[in-house]
Design a protein around this motif. Structure first.
Motif, PDB file in Angstrom:
ATOM      1  N   VAL A 167       0.946  -1.146   0.138  1.00 61.97           N
ATOM      2  CA  VAL A 167       0.172  -0.096   0.131  1.00 61.97           C
ATOM      3  C   VAL A 167       0.759   1.108  -0.176  1.00 61.97           C
ATOM      4  N   GLY A 168       0.687   2.106  -1.020  1.00 62.06           N
ATOM      5  CA  GLY A 168       1.200   3.375  -0.887  1.00 62.06           C
ATOM      6  C   GLY A 168       0.954   4.318   0.075  1.00 62.06           C
ATOM      7  N   ILE A 169       2.094   4.831   0.864  1.00 63.50           N
ATOM      8  CA  ILE A 169       1.632   6.024   1.849  1.00 63.50           C
ATOM      9  C   ILE A 169       2.654   7.176   1.736  1.00 63.50           C
ATOM     10  N   THR A 170       2.093   8.199   2.604  1.00 63.81           N
ATOM     11  CA  THR A 170       2.958   9.428   2.527  1.00 63.81           C
ATOM     12  C   THR A 170       4.156   9.358   3.353  1.00 63.81           C
ATOM     13  N   GLY A 171       5.037  10.341   3.408  1.00 66.13           N
ATOM     14  CA  GLY A 171       5.926  10.594   4.551  1.00 66.13           C
ATOM     15  C   GLY A 171       5.534  10.679   5.835  1.00 66.13           C
ATOM     16  N   ARG A 172       4.532  11.587   6.069  1.00 67.14           N
ATOM     17  CA  ARG A 172       3.808  11.901   7.062  1.00 67.14           C
ATOM     18  C   ARG A 172       3.066  10.711   7.813  1.00 67.14           C
ATOM     19  N   GLU A 173       2.363   9.970   6.898  1.00 66.50           N
ATOM     20  CA  GLU A 173       1.758   8.754   7.308  1.00 66.50           C
ATOM     21  C   GLU A 173       2.676   7.775   7.809  1.00 66.50           C
ATOM     22  N   LEU A 174       3.982   7.450   7.099  1.00 67.50           N
ATOM     23  CA  LEU A 174       4.844   6.655   7.632  1.00 67.50           C
ATOM     24  C   LEU A 174       5.414   6.998   9.150  1.00 67.50           C
ATOM     25  N   GLU A 175       5.528   8.334   9.322  1.00 72.44           N
ATOM     26  CA  GLU A 175       5.882   8.527  10.810  1.00 72.44           C
ATOM     27  C   GLU A 175       4.736   8.356  11.650  1.00 72.44           C
ATOM     28  N   MET A 176       3.398   8.361  11.292  1.00 69.35           N
ATOM     29  CA  MET A 176       2.546   7.962  12.021  1.00 69.35           C
ATOM     30  C   MET A 176       2.306   6.481  12.376  1.00 69.35           C
ATOM     31  N   ILE A 177       2.950   5.775  11.324  1.00 75.96           N
ATOM     32  CA  ILE A 177       3.011   4.392  11.406  1.00 75.96           C
ATOM     33  C   ILE A 177       4.025   3.886  12.328  1.00 75.96           C
ATOM     34  N   GLN A 178       5.541   4.513  12.275  1.00 79.41           N
ATOM     35  CA  GLN A 178       6.539   4.475  13.004  1.00 79.41           C
ATOM     36  C   GLN A 178       6.195   4.976  14.532  1.00 79.41           C
ATOM     37  N   SER A 179       5.244   5.827  14.610  1.00 84.30           N
ATOM     38  CA  SER A 179       4.918   6.287  16.082  1.00 84.30           C
ATOM     39  C   SER A 179       3.867   5.172  16.525  1.00 84.30           C
ATOM     40  N   TRP A 180       3.227   4.594  16.130  1.00 93.16           N
ATOM     41  CA  TRP A 180       2.271   3.629  16.473  1.00 93.16           C
ATOM     42  C   TRP A 180       2.476   2.012  15.866  1.00 93.16           C
ATOM     43  N   ASN A 181       1.678   1.850  15.082  1.00 88.80           N
ATOM     44  CA  ASN A 181       1.864   0.617  14.137  1.00 88.80           C
ATOM     45  C   ASN A 181       1.239   0.741  12.740  1.00 88.80           C
ATOM     46  N   ALA A 182       1.591  -0.111  11.907  1.00 89.78           N
ATOM     47  CA  ALA A 182       0.977  -0.177  10.488  1.00 89.78           C
ATOM     48  C   ALA A 182      -0.458  -0.423  10.445  1.00 89.78           C
ATOM     49  N   ARG A 183      -0.771  -1.791  11.246  1.00 84.42           N
ATOM     50  CA  ARG A 183      -2.055  -2.122  11.250  1.00 84.42           C
ATOM     51  C   ARG A 183      -3.156  -0.965  11.663  1.00 84.42           C
ATOM     52  N   GLY A 184      -2.535  -0.585  12.743  1.00 81.39           N
ATOM     53  CA  GLY A 184      -3.644   0.474  13.358  1.00 81.39           C
ATOM     54  C   GLY A 184      -4.032   1.756  12.633  1.00 81.39           C
ATOM     55  N   PHE A 185      -2.783   2.333  11.814  1.00 83.62           N
ATOM     56  CA  PHE A 185      -2.887   3.346  10.849  1.00 83.62           C
ATOM     57  C   PHE A 185      -3.793   2.990   9.724  1.00 83.62           C
ATOM     58  N   LEU A 186      -3.699   1.655   9.069  1.00 85.81           N
ATOM     59  CA  LEU A 186      -4.252   1.390   8.018  1.00 85.81           C
ATOM     60  C   LEU A 186      -5.679   1.274   8.336  1.00 85.81           C
ATOM     61  N   SER A 187      -5.980   0.616   9.552  1.00 91.43           N
ATOM     62  CA  SER A 187      -7.427   0.332   9.930  1.00 91.43           C
ATOM     63  C   SER A 187      -8.076   1.911  10.193  1.00 91.43           C
ATOM     64  N   ALA A 188      -7.475   2.811  10.608  1.00 90.00           N
ATOM     65  CA  ALA A 188      -8.022   4.094  10.759  1.00 90.00           C
ATOM     66  C   ALA A 188      -8.303   4.716   9.532  1.00 90.00           C
ATOM     67  N   SER A 189      -7.552   4.541   8.292  1.00 87.62           N
ATOM     68  CA  SER A 189      -7.691   5.060   7.251  1.00 87.62           C
ATOM     69  C   SER A 189      -8.319   4.139   6.060  1.00 87.62           C
ATOM     70  N   ALA A 190      -8.889   3.155   6.805  1.00 82.12           N
ATOM     71  CA  ALA A 190      -9.606   2.140   5.833  1.00 82.12           C
ATOM     72  C   ALA A 190     -10.974   2.723   5.023  1.00 82.12           C
ATOM     73  N   MET A 191     -11.663   3.841   5.724  1.00 81.73           N
ATOM     74  CA  MET A 191     -12.958   4.299   5.136  1.00 81.73           C
ATOM     75  C   MET A 191     -12.471   5.301   3.948  1.00 81.73           C
TER      76      MET A 191
END
Length: 354
Positions: A167-191
């Motif tokens: 899945v393609g993500i932005t640099g700021r989204e990558l920082e969100m993932i690194q600060s939390w986790n990928a599954r959580g971020f993707l779930s929050a963005s699914a809609m």
């Protein structure tokens, strides 16, 4: 296709995807010279399907991370690396063929896996250090990985194969993932990203209030899943090794690009009792949680034991600006932030941070 006597691994993938798309004949892109014979592309093939729901998009499926022919690796439980990659990319009405850059991207990821031996699991992420589609205006500069919801894991004669969607993500989204986790971020963005279809022209989800709230709550509840952070600009100066400079403090040097991120992840992990390793070209720094601050140096690693007070002090001072500050409660260590220059593939500086 070679290995005509045994294509059982390949056939198993065909069967799984065939159950999803029925009689649709995919556009298939093979390699003229096999990788083992010196060809440039590690993947034997990539099949691409035209899909109309939840929006028109291309669905790419790789052939080559798993064992497509004879069983060669010792681990009988999984086929090859144990996975194949998929990728979903928006498709315009006038498009009759998938874009070549996406095929090249999958082959480049294949080269990374084949040369490094590092494999992907759902929940992983990867910084592409530039647009995932070169010479485009996209904000997507990184990749995350999650199970493909339409392709469950399969058993083949060579072992199991999991289908992992890129899945393609932005640099700021990558920082969100690194600060939390990928599954959580993707779930929050699914809609906002149904079936995690990558759209090169989309805006960053890092500005959406519901995503921000989910990430902040997740960091507070779970901490960060990032245990290792690779940093190009990382150095440790230890004048204590020079007898005439015993009173000079040690110095930790970080690049401005990742200064804020280091502070954020440190706060997220240390306050949960977890450690964080910063790995650079010539040194590694391990931050461990502990009530009594300490500095332990060895030939291969520097271990810094930090408490809540030190972490908060670091997080407050780690900013993307050149400068130096002192952590008095941690043996008077100096932390120096140095300028980061981001370069394109030709080596030209395209952005300066700090």
């Amino acid at each position: 296709m070679t290995h005509e006597d045994n294509t059982s691994g390949w056939d198993a993938i065909d069967k799984a995807v065939g159950e999803l798309y029925g009689e649709q004949e995919p556009k298939h892109y093979g390699t003229s010279i096999p990788y083992m014979l010196g060809g440039p592309d590690p993947l034997d093939g990539i099949s691409v399907y035209a899909v109309n729901t939840p929006m028109p998009h291309w669905h790419f499926v790789t052939y080559g991370f798993s064992e497509l022919y004879e069983k060669e690796m010792q681990d009988a439980s999984k086929s090859g690396y144990g996975f194949e990659l998929t990728f979903r990319l928006t498709r315009s009405e006038e498009e009759t063929d998938p874009p070549a850059w996406a095929l090249n991207l999958l082959q480049n990821v294949g080269r990374y896996v084949f040369t490094s031996g590092n494999i992907f699991q759902p929940g992983d992420y990867m910084d592409a250090n530039g647009p995932i589609c070169l010479e485009s205006d996209t904000l997507l500069t990184a990749l995350s990985f999650i199970e493909d919801s339409d392709l469950p894991a399969i058993s083949t004669p060579n072992g199991s194969v999991q289908f992992i969607q890129m899945v393609g993500i932005t640099g700021r989204e990558l920082e969100m993932i690194q600060s939390w986790n990928a599954r959580g971020f993707l779930s929050a963005s699914a809609m906002f990203m149904p079936k995690y279809v990558t759209d090169l022209m989309r805006n960053s989800y890092a500005d959406i209030p519901s995503v921000i709230q989910a990430v902040e709550h997740g960091m507070e509840q779970d901490g960060s899943s990032t245990a290792f952070l690779f940093i190009q600009q990382l150095a440790w100066e230890s004048p204590r090794k020079r007898l005439l400079q015993k009173s000079v403090p040690a110095k930790l040097q970080l690049g401005a690009k990742q200064a804020v991120l280091v502070g954020t992840i440190l706060r997220s992990r240390i306050l949960k009792g977890a450690s964080l390793s910063l790995i650079g070209p010539d040194t590694s720094i391990l931050f461990e949680a502990g009530e009594h601050p300490a500095v332990l140096e060895s030939d291969r690693q520097v271990t810094l034991t930090v408490n809540k007070q030190i972490v908060e002090e670091l997080a407050e001072n780690l900013r993307p600006v050149e400068g130096t500050f002192e952590i008095t409660s941690l043996d008077h260590i100096l932390v120096q932030i140095v300028r980061t220059e981001i370069k394109d593939q030709e080596g030209h500086v395209i952005q300066t941070i700090g």
